[in-house]
Design a protein around this motif. Sequence first.
Motif, mmCIF file in Angstrom:
data_model
loop_
_atom_site.group_PDB
_atom_site.id
_atom_site.type_symbol
_atom_site.label_atom_id
_atom_site.label_comp_id
_atom_site.label_asym_id
_atom_site.label_seq_id
_atom_site.Cartn_x
_atom_site.Cartn_y
_atom_site.Cartn_z
ATOM 1 N N PHE A 80 27.513 -18.352 -14.203
ATOM 2 C CA PHE A 80 26.755 -18.850 -15.342
ATOM 3 C C PHE A 80 25.300 -19.050 -14.931
ATOM 4 O O PHE A 80 24.978 -19.277 -13.768
ATOM 5 C CB PHE A 80 27.382 -20.129 -15.903
ATOM 6 N N LYS A 81 24.442 -18.921 -15.910
ATOM 7 C CA LYS A 81 23.000 -18.961 -15.654
ATOM 8 C C LYS A 81 22.374 -20.066 -16.502
ATOM 9 O O LYS A 81 22.686 -20.210 -17.688
ATOM 10 C CB LYS A 81 22.386 -17.605 -16.023
ATOM 11 N N ARG A 82 21.516 -20.862 -15.868
ATOM 12 C CA ARG A 82 20.808 -21.897 -16.626
ATOM 13 C C ARG A 82 19.417 -22.089 -16.063
ATOM 14 O O ARG A 82 19.134 -21.748 -14.912
ATOM 15 C CB ARG A 82 21.575 -23.216 -16.588
ATOM 16 N N SER B 235 22.859 -25.729 -20.948
ATOM 17 C CA SER B 235 23.996 -24.995 -20.378
ATOM 18 C C SER B 235 25.310 -25.717 -20.663
ATOM 19 O O SER B 235 26.370 -25.094 -20.737
ATOM 20 C CB SER B 235 23.813 -24.814 -18.870
ATOM 21 N N ASN C 169 25.813 -24.734 -24.489
ATOM 22 C CA ASN C 169 25.986 -23.282 -24.682
ATOM 23 C C ASN C 169 25.819 -22.582 -23.337
ATOM 24 O O ASN C 169 24.720 -22.159 -22.985
ATOM 25 C CB ASN C 169 24.960 -22.765 -25.701
ATOM 26 N N ARG C 170 26.898 -22.505 -22.600
ATOM 27 C CA ARG C 170 26.831 -21.927 -21.259
ATOM 28 C C ARG C 170 26.714 -20.401 -21.341
ATOM 29 O O ARG C 170 27.511 -19.752 -22.033
ATOM 30 C CB ARG C 170 28.057 -22.331 -20.455
ATOM 31 N N LYS C 171 25.730 -19.854 -20.636
ATOM 32 C CA LYS C 171 25.513 -18.404 -20.625
ATOM 33 C C LYS C 171 26.002 -17.805 -19.304
ATOM 34 O O LYS C 171 25.689 -18.323 -18.235
ATOM 35 C CB LYS C 171 24.029 -18.086 -20.816
ATOM 36 N N TYR C 172 26.744 -16.737 -19.438
ATOM 37 C CA TYR C 172 27.292 -16.075 -18.265
ATOM 38 C C TYR C 172 26.631 -14.709 -18.070
ATOM 39 O O TYR C 172 26.177 -14.074 -19.031
ATOM 40 C CB TYR C 172 28.801 -15.877 -18.409
ATOM 41 N N GLU C 173 26.565 -14.299 -16.823
ATOM 42 C CA GLU C 173 26.100 -12.939 -16.538
ATOM 43 C C GLU C 173 27.018 -12.309 -15.493
ATOM 44 O O GLU C 173 27.605 -13.006 -14.653
ATOM 45 C CB GLU C 173 24.651 -12.928 -16.059
#
Length: 329
Positions: free
Chosen positions: A15-17, A27, A30-34
């Motif tokens: 996850f990216k923050r 994060s 709304n947790r963002k993954y890559e």
Amino acid sequence: MSIHIQNISKSFTSFKREAGLKGAFQSFINRKYETFHALQNINLDVDSGEIVGILGENGAGKTTLIKLMVGLLYPTDGSIHIDGYTPWKRKNEFLKQISVVMGQKNQLWWDIPASESFLLNQKIYEIPQAEYKKTLEELVQLLNVEDKLNVQVRRLSLGERMKMEIIAALLHKPKFILLDEPTIGLDVISQSKIREFIKFYNEEHNSTFLLTSHYMNDIQALCDRVFVIHKGHGLYDGNFNALVNKIKPQKKLIFEFPHAPAEDMIVSLQQEFEFNLIRNVVTAELPDKQLTKLLGSLFKLDDPVTFSVEELPVEDTMRTFFSNPEKFL
């Protein structure tokens, strides 16, 4: 041990923050993954007794491939078979036939002598006492560390520690050895000793070696064949010297005249050949045929005080290659 790698891919999700309290709060909501693709569709076959070099820049995927081959990671896709074994099933019969040496990681206990760690390995691999003693004596003599066995590992030099790491890895006589940067940080003498040992051990026991190294002298001395990984993709599988010649087929000529040659003759030659003349010394980097022709022309002008023809440094050649590998393949 023979190795068959087919369409191996490995991806990691994280996850990216953004930094700071705001980033942490966003994060949380709304947790963002890559997804990072470490390896993509790698294919490689290695026969028993081969020494194959794995080349690539930092982050290319070399260590990930090694971890897959010893079963420390599961692939996202594809298959690996090593003498019929699937590495990530971690069967004891398979684990007893492989070994890994990582130049940047220790397997020996730091605060005790290497000999104590060797005894632990004997028990782990269930090596009979007579066989253990014979193998240890052989390895210790070959690497010339008899007087260091009972010295705390922390008190050994880097070269001595690496030799002990290699002994620990080979005590159970594995058929498949993975060496990840085994000469990193070592002086040129220690590097040479370890190369000689690997070559001898391979010839003596017909063990299969996979070697990663940023020192091209290691690769040149040990590996006829190399496998190049770039950004997770396999780019080249073949003869190392053929790759070097493809990237930079030139050799370097140094030709020293006893006296300054006539200027008009030099100007005439420079219309056909690219070279430099400083005082009485001609230097040129040209392919074999052109270099031979230039050398013949220089001899016609005058006999040299001295001349030499040298291979260009492999390190420089590979640096050129990795700056833009697609250009050469």
